[in-house]
Design an enzyme around this catalytic site. Structure first.
Site, PDB file in Angstrom:
ATOM      1  N   ASP A   1      -2.572  10.001  -9.899  1.00 57.46           N
ATOM      2  CA  ASP A   1      -2.699   8.947 -10.915  1.00 57.46           C
ATOM      3  C   ASP A   1      -1.335   8.599 -11.521  1.00 57.46           C
ATOM      4  O   ASP A   1      -1.029   7.430 -11.744  1.00 57.46           O
ATOM      5  CB  ASP A   1      -3.650   9.403 -12.039  1.00 57.46           C
ATOM      6  CG  ASP A   1      -5.113   9.309 -11.598  1.00 57.46           C
ATOM      7  OD1 ASP A   1      -5.368   8.777 -10.497  1.00 57.46           O
ATOM      8  OD2 ASP A   1      -5.991   9.773 -12.359  1.00 57.46           O
TER       9      ASP A   1
ATOM     10  N   ASN B   1      -2.664  13.009  -3.237  1.00 55.85           N
ATOM     11  CA  ASN B   1      -3.855  13.414  -3.993  1.00 55.85           C
ATOM     12  C   ASN B   1      -4.322  14.809  -3.576  1.00 55.85           C
ATOM     13  O   ASN B   1      -4.607  15.656  -4.421  1.00 55.85           O
ATOM     14  CB  ASN B   1      -5.000  12.420  -3.747  1.00 55.85           C
ATOM     15  CG  ASN B   1      -5.141  11.439  -4.911  1.00 55.85           C
ATOM     16  OD1 ASN B   1      -4.621  11.681  -5.994  1.00 55.85           O
ATOM     17  ND2 ASN B   1      -5.839  10.347  -4.667  1.00 55.85           N
TER      18      ASN B   1
ATOM     19  N   ASP C   1       0.847  -1.191   0.000  1.00 54.56           N
ATOM     20  CA  ASP C   1       0.000   0.000   0.000  1.00 54.56           C
ATOM     21  C   ASP C   1       0.886   1.245   0.000  1.00 54.56           C
ATOM     22  O   ASP C   1       1.886   1.314   0.723  1.00 54.56           O
ATOM     23  CB  ASP C   1      -0.887  -0.013   1.248  1.00 54.56           C
ATOM     24  CG  ASP C   1      -1.980   1.041   1.181  1.00 54.56           C
ATOM     25  OD1 ASP C   1      -3.079   0.706   0.663  1.00 54.56           O
ATOM     26  OD2 ASP C   1      -1.739   2.181   1.626  1.00 54.56           O
TER      27      ASP C   1
ATOM     28  N   GLU D   1      -4.902   2.489  -3.839  1.00 57.95           N
ATOM     29  CA  GLU D   1      -3.440   2.587  -3.915  1.00 57.95           C
ATOM     30  C   GLU D   1      -2.795   1.297  -3.411  1.00 57.95           C
ATOM     31  O   GLU D   1      -1.661   1.283  -2.943  1.00 57.95           O
ATOM     32  CB  GLU D   1      -2.942   3.808  -3.137  1.00 57.95           C
ATOM     33  CG  GLU D   1      -3.204   3.783  -1.630  1.00 57.95           C
ATOM     34  CD  GLU D   1      -4.556   4.375  -1.237  1.00 57.95           C
ATOM     35  OE1 GLU D   1      -5.487   4.366  -2.087  1.00 57.95           O
ATOM     36  OE2 GLU D   1      -4.690   4.824  -0.080  1.00 57.95           O
TER      37      GLU D   1
ATOM     38  N   HIS E   1      -5.292  15.064  -8.293  1.00 59.44           N
ATOM     39  CA  HIS E   1      -5.498  13.668  -8.703  1.00 59.44           C
ATOM     40  C   HIS E   1      -4.645  13.268  -9.901  1.00 59.44           C
ATOM     41  O   HIS E   1      -4.295  12.098 -10.045  1.00 59.44           O
ATOM     42  CB  HIS E   1      -6.980  13.419  -8.992  1.00 59.44           C
ATOM     43  CG  HIS E   1      -7.805  13.370  -7.752  1.00 59.44           C
ATOM     44  ND1 HIS E   1      -7.998  12.207  -7.034  1.00 59.44           N
ATOM     45  CD2 HIS E   1      -8.442  14.348  -7.072  1.00 59.44           C
ATOM     46  CE1 HIS E   1      -8.735  12.466  -5.963  1.00 59.44           C
ATOM     47  NE2 HIS E   1      -9.025  13.764  -5.966  1.00 59.44           N
TER      48      HIS E   1
END
Lengths: 262, 125
Positions: free
Chosen positions: A155, A146, A138, A181, A151
């Site tokens: 991404d 973010n 993770d 994630e 974002h």
């Protein structure tokens, strides 16, 4: 034929000659000649009709052959085109199958595909024994990436980490996007020690990527890992996943950026 | 003769045969349960048009997937056009395909083989 014509012409001349008119044989020859003529006409007529029947039959045969050839060509063409359509559908099917097993953002296998591979791995274990390792990874503090950089950056970070992870494992390992994630790594035929060494390499790689992906001064990118070993083919898949998940939870609790074995 | 209109569904193409315009348009996928039932009226319509009119006839196709019996029906229609063309009539086919779907164009080319009347395969976006 020529003989017949000559004879006919001789008889016609004789019959026309007035010197023989009234002779008893003249009338008999005239009647006989007329009878001969009539029969000749009949024979010619019958032959003509028979010839026409034969011609018609031959034409019919030829048209059957032509029609057969045409239909044969048509069937061949239909088969050829139909085969191409089927190939097109098969390819589309394969493409859809591929798409349905991929995560769009990262290009990694998705959760569905990861589950299929996990079940296969358990089955393999049941058949031939051995072991495999499962890891859940993770991204640490992903929410703040973010929130802090948008974002788009988030991404890009996910896609870059996905790329790094999948490049860092062996061809027959599985690196999938498990959700959000979170990534799932499956290491067939591997011991905890082997996987720990792979994870160490992956962590160093992420640290390098961090500098390229985030603005200067940003906190470095790190990952937390929950690692578990599976030797028992009878163990439910959910239990294995839960063990890895709990180990990951512990890694988070221990301050993140580490590997915990569950 | 009336115009012929068939509403398209997922498995049959939309069909419009316009007598006034001398034009038959077919659009969509074609894998009907009974291709004969679907296409015989179109074949009859084309036959009637060719028999009663001496105007040009145009076939506009935008077909993606055809099952085997639809391929057969399509070839019957193209044969009708070829027959008319051989008899001196003006006929033509336009087969439109989406530019990115090159394989549809290849299939249209397969159909076009053996025909001598104007048969255009056109890409659209």
């Amino acid at each position: 034929m020529k003989q017949h014509e000559e004879l006919e012409s001789r008889i016609e001349t004789l019959l026309a000659d007035p010197a023989y008119a009234g002779h008893p044989l003249h009338e008999a020859l005239a009647s006989l000649f007329e009878c001969y003529r009539e029969q000749t006409r009949q024979i010619e007529r019958v032959s003509r009709i028979a010839d026409r029947y034969q011609d018609a039959e031959r034409d019919r045969g030829l048209s059957y052959a032509a029609r057969y050839q045409r239909q044969l060509r048509q069937v061949e063409k239909i088969v050829r085109i139909s085969d191409r359509y089927q190939n097109m559908l098969r390819d589309m099917n394969q493409r859809l199958h591929w798409l349905s097993s991929r995560d769009e953002l990262t290009g990694l296998p998705n959760r569905r595909h990861a589950l299929v591979r996990l079940r296969e791995e358990l089955q393999r274990l049941g058949r031939s024994g051995g072991q495999f390792c499962l890891t859940l990874a993770d991204v640490d503090h992903f929410k703040s990436i973010n929130d802090g950089y948008g974002h788009d950056v988030g991404d890009r970070v996910l896609a870059a980490i996905a790329h790094g992870l999948s490049e860092g494992v062996r061809d027959y390992d599985v690196c999938a996007r498990w959700g959000g994630e979170e990534f799932l790594l499956l290491f067939p035929h591997s011991s905890i020690e082997e996987v720990q060494s792979v994870l160490g390499r992956l962590r160093r790689q992420v640290a390098v990527q961090s500098g390229e992906l985030l603005p200067a001064g940003a906190a470095g990118l790190t990952l937390s890992f929950g690692l578990t070993l599976c030797r028992d083919a009878a163990e439910p898949l959910d239990a294995i996943l839960q063990r890895a998940d709990q180990a990951l939870y512990q890694a988070k609790g221990q301050g993140r950026d580490c590997v915990v074995i569950g | 003769m009336q115009d012929l209109i068939v509403e398209g569904t997922g498995s049959i193409p939309a069909i419009r045969a316009d007598w006034e315009a001398g034009c038959v348009v077919m659009k969509g996928d074609s894998y009907p349960e009974n291709a004969f039932e679907l296409y015989q009226p179109v074949i009859d319509w084309i036959e009637a048009f060719l028999a009663r009119e001496d105007r040009p006839l145009r076939l506009q196709l935008q077909l993606l997937y055809l099952n085997t019996s639809s391929i057969r029906a399509m070839m019957d229609m193209l044969d009708q056009l070829q027959g008319a063309f051989d008899g001196g009539r003006t006929v033509g086919v336009e087969w439109r395909y989406e530019r990115e779907n090159e394989r549809v164009a290849e299939l249209a080319e397969e159909f076009r083989e053996d025909y001598t009347f104007p048969f255009d395969i056109l890409a659209h976006d």
